[in-house]
Design an enzyme around this catalytic site. Sequence first.
Site, PDB file in Angstrom:
ATOM      1  N   SER A 119      39.192  39.703  34.142  1.00 54.52           N
ATOM      2  CA  SER A 119      37.754  39.747  34.381  1.00 54.52           C
ATOM      3  C   SER A 119      37.023  38.582  33.735  1.00 54.52           C
ATOM      4  O   SER A 119      35.800  38.487  33.865  1.00 54.52           O
ATOM      5  CB  SER A 119      37.184  41.076  33.865  1.00 54.52           C
ATOM      6  OG  SER A 119      37.570  41.294  32.528  1.00 54.52           O
ATOM      7  N   HIS A 140      39.935  39.763  41.210  1.00 54.72           N
ATOM      8  CA  HIS A 140      39.232  40.630  40.272  1.00 54.72           C
ATOM      9  C   HIS A 140      38.580  41.800  40.997  1.00 54.72           C
ATOM     10  O   HIS A 140      37.543  41.661  41.640  1.00 54.72           O
ATOM     11  CB  HIS A 140      38.185  39.816  39.502  1.00 54.72           C
ATOM     12  CG  HIS A 140      37.414  40.626  38.509  1.00 54.72           C
ATOM     13  ND1 HIS A 140      36.095  40.387  38.204  1.00 54.72           N
ATOM     14  CD2 HIS A 140      37.780  41.698  37.753  1.00 54.72           C
ATOM     15  CE1 HIS A 140      35.684  41.252  37.313  1.00 54.72           C
ATOM     16  NE2 HIS A 140      36.685  42.069  37.025  1.00 54.72           N
ATOM     17  N   GLU A 152      36.328  39.749  43.541  1.00 52.33           N
ATOM     18  CA  GLU A 152      36.127  38.326  43.302  1.00 52.33           C
ATOM     19  C   GLU A 152      37.475  37.624  43.493  1.00 52.33           C
ATOM     20  O   GLU A 152      38.451  37.981  42.825  1.00 52.33           O
ATOM     21  CB  GLU A 152      35.611  38.071  41.892  1.00 52.33           C
ATOM     22  CG  GLU A 152      34.182  38.527  41.659  1.00 52.33           C
ATOM     23  CD  GLU A 152      33.688  38.195  40.263  1.00 52.33           C
ATOM     24  OE1 GLU A 152      32.623  37.583  40.153  1.00 52.33           O
ATOM     25  OE2 GLU A 152      34.365  38.562  39.280  1.00 52.33           O
ATOM     26  N   ASN A 190      31.035  39.353  35.576  1.00 54.07           N
ATOM     27  CA  ASN A 190      30.926  39.592  34.146  1.00 54.07           C
ATOM     28  C   ASN A 190      30.087  38.559  33.418  1.00 54.07           C
ATOM     29  O   ASN A 190      29.628  38.811  32.302  1.00 54.07           O
ATOM     30  CB  ASN A 190      32.321  39.706  33.533  1.00 54.07           C
ATOM     31  CG  ASN A 190      32.947  41.043  33.846  1.00 54.07           C
ATOM     32  OD1 ASN A 190      32.253  42.060  33.878  1.00 54.07           O
ATOM     33  ND2 ASN A 190      34.239  41.076  34.104  1.00 54.07           N
TER      34      ASN A 190
END
Length: 283
Positions: A119, A140, A152, A190
Amino acid sequence: MTITTMGVVGAGQMGAGIAQVAATAGLPVVLCDLNEAALERGRASISSSLSRMVKKEKISQTDADAALALIRVTTDTAGLADVDIVVEAASEDEAIKAKIFASLDAVCKPEAILATNTSSISITRIAAVTQRPGQVIGMHFMNPVPMMQLVEVIRALQTEDTVFRSVQALAETLGKVPVDVKDAPGFVANRILLPMLNEAMFCLHEGLASAEEIDTVMQLGMSHPMGPLALADLIGLDTCLSIMNVLYDSFKDSKYRPCPLLVQMVDAGYLGRKTGRGFFSYE
């Protein structure tokens, strides 16, 4: 390359979820973990999740049984030798991931794609520990994997275009929406989410309001389905701290400094839902 078989390394919350969505989409899956007990928990988690989907009439019992039958578990990475892609979903620790990727590189067939569910960690650095850096990519998934649509897809500097296209197509096969994201600390999800969670922790740390009140502000004031502190507990406070450390170490910007309360809670072993205690109690 058309991907028809998948390996997953790590039978925790994310790994089990990834294995579930792959099997539900009809792909045979090899779920690998060094810990036999973790494999048992992972398989039980998948079975429970599928049962909930049956109760909600999202899938039939026949489909749930078929998905579970497609998942094979093993503690031996040699079991991943023939899969088309392996998705690593181990702890958010670069040293651990580098060791796993070096091992996968030696075990997997030459044409296999090696993907990481990291992440926040550099895909380029992970790719560099292998002899096939062009076949390494970030994939991700969001948590909980069976429910969240986004994936992602992160290219390392070395990733080949054909690998990127294959992984995009795989994400779509799994019923997800792939988004092309640059390899940078925290990627997009993130880079935005964790500083927000960290700021909520600072609000608690500084006594602005209780955990319940902070989450209520974000739920009722910003229409978030879950408050930031409850979400941090779901993600795992150790994972939150790891991501904040990656952001802080990468940018050297004080806005990414982990909240001291987060550090203290991880030190105490209060990691959220998985330990029964975080900002809220789950015992």
